[in-house]
Motif scaffolding. Structure first.
Motif, PDB file in Angstrom:
ATOM      1  N   GLN A 116     131.904  41.362  27.679  1.00 59.67           N
ATOM      2  CA  GLN A 116     133.001  41.940  26.894  1.00 59.67           C
ATOM      3  C   GLN A 116     133.446  43.268  27.478  1.00 59.67           C
ATOM      4  O   GLN A 116     134.643  43.559  27.576  1.00 59.67           O
ATOM      5  CB  GLN A 116     132.577  42.125  25.427  1.00 59.67           C
ATOM      6  CG  GLN A 116     132.739  40.887  24.592  1.00 59.67           C
ATOM      7  CD  GLN A 116     133.150  41.185  23.153  1.00 59.67           C
ATOM      8  OE1 GLN A 116     133.762  42.198  22.858  1.00 59.67           O
ATOM      9  NE2 GLN A 116     132.810  40.276  22.248  1.00 59.67           N
ATOM     10  N   ALA A 117     132.494  44.097  27.861  1.00 56.54           N
ATOM     11  CA  ALA A 117     132.839  45.393  28.447  1.00 56.54           C
ATOM     12  C   ALA A 117     133.609  45.195  29.750  1.00 56.54           C
ATOM     13  O   ALA A 117     134.594  45.900  30.021  1.00 56.54           O
ATOM     14  CB  ALA A 117     131.573  46.204  28.691  1.00 56.54           C
ATOM     15  N   LEU A 118     133.193  44.239  30.559  1.00 58.06           N
ATOM     16  CA  LEU A 118     133.869  43.978  31.824  1.00 58.06           C
ATOM     17  C   LEU A 118     135.307  43.523  31.590  1.00 58.06           C
ATOM     18  O   LEU A 118     136.231  43.957  32.283  1.00 58.06           O
ATOM     19  CB  LEU A 118     133.094  42.919  32.616  1.00 58.06           C
ATOM     20  CG  LEU A 118     133.661  42.563  33.994  1.00 58.06           C
ATOM     21  CD1 LEU A 118     133.671  43.773  34.917  1.00 58.06           C
ATOM     22  CD2 LEU A 118     132.853  41.421  34.616  1.00 58.06           C
ATOM     23  N   GLY A 119     135.498  42.643  30.607  1.00 57.11           N
ATOM     24  CA  GLY A 119     136.850  42.192  30.280  1.00 57.11           C
ATOM     25  C   GLY A 119     137.739  43.344  29.840  1.00 57.11           C
ATOM     26  O   GLY A 119     138.907  43.430  30.231  1.00 57.11           O
ATOM     27  N   ALA A 120     137.184  44.242  29.034  1.00 54.69           N
ATOM     28  CA  ALA A 120     137.955  45.403  28.576  1.00 54.69           C
ATOM     29  C   ALA A 120     138.304  46.321  29.739  1.00 54.69           C
ATOM     30  O   ALA A 120     139.421  46.863  29.816  1.00 54.69           O
ATOM     31  CB  ALA A 120     137.164  46.164  27.512  1.00 54.69           C
ATOM     32  N   PRO A 153     139.052  56.374  22.388  1.00 50.88           N
ATOM     33  CA  PRO A 153     138.355  55.082  22.376  1.00 50.88           C
ATOM     34  C   PRO A 153     139.140  54.054  23.181  1.00 50.88           C
ATOM     35  O   PRO A 153     140.371  54.011  23.123  1.00 50.88           O
ATOM     36  CB  PRO A 153     138.325  54.707  20.887  1.00 50.88           C
ATOM     37  CG  PRO A 153     138.588  55.975  20.153  1.00 50.88           C
ATOM     38  CD  PRO A 153     139.463  56.796  21.039  1.00 50.88           C
ATOM     39  N   LEU A 154     138.411  53.224  23.929  1.00 46.47           N
ATOM     40  CA  LEU A 154     139.055  52.181  24.718  1.00 46.47           C
ATOM     41  C   LEU A 154     138.867  50.853  23.984  1.00 46.47           C
ATOM     42  O   LEU A 154     139.568  50.557  23.040  1.00 46.47           O
ATOM     43  CB  LEU A 154     138.465  52.170  26.137  1.00 46.47           C
ATOM     44  CG  LEU A 154     139.273  51.561  27.267  1.00 46.47           C
ATOM     45  CD1 LEU A 154     138.876  52.173  28.595  1.00 46.47           C
ATOM     46  CD2 LEU A 154     139.068  50.059  27.330  1.00 46.47           C
ATOM     47  N   ALA A 155     137.923  50.056  24.363  1.00 50.94           N
ATOM     48  CA  ALA A 155     137.601  48.794  23.681  1.00 50.94           C
ATOM     49  C   ALA A 155     136.219  48.380  24.141  1.00 50.94           C
ATOM     50  O   ALA A 155     135.725  48.850  25.170  1.00 50.94           O
ATOM     51  CB  ALA A 155     138.624  47.697  24.001  1.00 50.94           C
TER      52      ALA A 155
END
Length: 530
Positions: free
Chosen positions: A467-471, A42-44
């Motif tokens: 949020q996905a882009l930031g992660a 899992p990433l974020a």
């Protein structure tokens, strides 16, 4: 903590002994459905990192864990977070993680709480963007702003531009768009001229980004834009803000509507989550969207503190990259996002990785006896398939690959052709390429044979959101950081960009009379008509 060249470590010798396992990894038999399902971390923000198609097995993973522990990678990351001086070349802290939230103790410098300083600047440019959107801040003719143009180069352009393009479709689908954003970076006058020609100047606000306030290309483009504004009968001071340091000539300057600040602890290529990216993204999409991006980055930063490699995607990605670079002997890596929204993301990662880890000496300035950062390149799929994938599949060099993909498109606007919609075709291409690179194909016609054995990773998520882009951004920043710690180099300065600047100044000074002191430089200047 100890800072050792990694070829002196016990784990280094252990990994050398395991090289035959990587060189002889049998993708055909070992890349099974079970491995694809299990070899994930899992990433974020909903992302998963898959290492199934990498040439690593359990003994290699165990040795990489030993390397991480012996080189104290997590401890060094925590020290960076806590404000220790990690940029040894410039004797500076490294604090881009602090821009998106506190992970350690408060960081103080000369009595200033830097976390509070960054948060205050976030509040200031958020309020400014809200005022622009509400029509409270307008151009010199009283018209509301409809376009924002960033003027900057390097880290002041690549990251912010990549992030803007990544969210442009999402914002349109979600109704989050405010101002259209454009970017001027190259000192080539055709760049600025083309962008300015496409703007309605009385409805355009310019964001000038230069931490030092002395960047040659940026200041040249600022004067180009100011000249255009003046000739259009507009007041440049009503159409421009600055992002800079508090000690630069641009700070507290009445020539700008406002100035927003960063400091020397935020490196250019790590500055997208500061005002460098925050001002333009907040003007384009709204401050709430930018704060969602920060939240995603913070989650990935927090996950990167996990000491176990099979629970820390950034650490595992970094260590597998070291395995491929230093033990399997692969000097390149390609970043291949199967998302048009990430069209400029590889260009940003190119700077992030190559400017950070393109070093030949260690933290103490002593020459290294091993390779460091790889050459990074990439383009979105499926475009790349019709470009350079030929070499990746059948060329003489093995190039490790990093794929990024999404279950859903950003807009959801699609059409069915031949039994499937375009997003399904995109994902089918992605799955096919991973297996084709790994397993290859035998053929009696050698021209049609694919040797396979091309390793790849996959980062996948549901949809590309802020949020996905930031992660995703933070994942790669942390990967590069961990690799720098492994190699015992300073990933946070960039002296390699300075020599060209010095010689450029000599050429321009010589233009006024005399010569540069270098006959070859003078000769090249002559044939170029300088």
């Amino acid at each position: 903590m100890k800072y050792n060249n990694f070829d002196k470590l016990t784990a280094y010798k252990r990994l050398l002994d395991l090289v035959p396992r990587g060189k002889g990894f049998d993708f055909v038999s070992q890349l099974t459905a079970e491995r694809v399902r299990k070899a994930v971390v899992p990433l974020a923000a909903g992302f998963t990192y898959s290492w199934a198609a990498k040439a690593v097995d359990d003994p290699v993973i165990e040795a990489l864990q030993a390397l991480a522990d012996e080189q104290e990678l997590i401890e060094k990351y925590q020290a960076l977070i806590d404000g220790e001086t990690m940029n040894t070349g410039e004797n500076r802290k490294v604090l881009h993680h602090l821009l998106r939230g506190q992970l350690g103790k408060p960081v103080l410098h000369e009595g200033k709480n830097l976390g509070e300083f960054y948060a205050h600047e976030l509040d200031r440019f958020s309020a400014f963007a809200d005022a622009v959107h509400a029509g409270k801040i307008r151009g010199s003719t009283g018209k509301a702003f409809t376009t924002a143009v960033q003027i900057g180069i390097g880290g002041s352009d690549l990251g912010p531009r990549a992030l803007y393009l990544a969210l442009e479709n999402w914002a349109a689908a979600e109704g989050k768009g405010h101002l259209q954003a454009k970017f001027i970076s190259n000192v080539d006058p055709d760049d600025a001229s083309q962008i300015v020609a496409r703007c309605t100047l009385e409805e355009t606000i310019f964001v000038l980004v230069s931490k030092s306030g002395t960047t040659q290309e940026t200041l040249a483009n600022e004067l180009f834009v100011k000249d255009k504004l003046t000739k259009a009968g507009l007041d440049p001071s009503k159409h421009m803000v600055a992002v800079t340091s508090e000690t630069s000539p641009l700070a507290h300057n009445p020539a700008y509507l406002d100035s927003f600040y960063i400091d020397d602890f935020i490196g250019g290529r790590y500055s997208s989550t500061s005002a460098v990216g925050g001002v333009i993204l907040s003007l384009a999409f709204g401050p709430k969207v930018f704060k969602e991006l920060l939240a995603g980055a913070h989650k990935a930063d927090k996950n990167a503190l996990e000491p176990k490699v099979l629970a820390n995607a950034a650490l595992l990605d970094a260590l597998i990259g070291v395995w491929e670079r230093n033990f399997l002997g692969y000097p390149y890596t390609a970043v291949l996002p199967y998302s048009q929204a990430l069209s400029r993301f590889p260009a940003h990662l190119q700077q992030l990785d190559m400017e950070s880890n393109g070093k030949g000496v260690n933290r103490e300035g002593l020459p290294l006896a091993y390779s460091t950062g790889p050459v990074v390149f990439g383009e979105p799929g499926t475009n790349g398939q019709h470009s350079f994938y030929q070499l990746l599949h059948q060329g003489t060099d093995v190039v490790p690959l990093q794929f990024v993909g999404f279950i859903e498109s950003q807009r959801g606007d699609d059409v069915e052709v031949d039994g499937s919609v375009s997003q399904t075709k995109l994902k089918a291409n992605l799955a096919a390429q991973i297996v084709a690179f790994a397993k290859g194909k035998t053929d009696s016609n050698r021209n049609k044979e694919f040797l396979g054995g091309r390793p790849s990773s996959l980062i996948y998520g549901k949809r590309l959101t802020p949020q996905a882009l930031g992660a995703l951004l933070a994942h790669f920043e942390n990967k590069v950081m961990f690799q720098g710690f492994v190699w015992n180099i300073n990933s946070f300065d960039q002296e390699g960009v300075q020599l060209g600047k010095v010689l450029t100044k000599k050429v321009l000074a010589a233009k006024a009379g005399g010569n540069s002191g270098d006959s070859a430089l003078d000769a090249y200047s002559e044939i170029l008509g300088i």
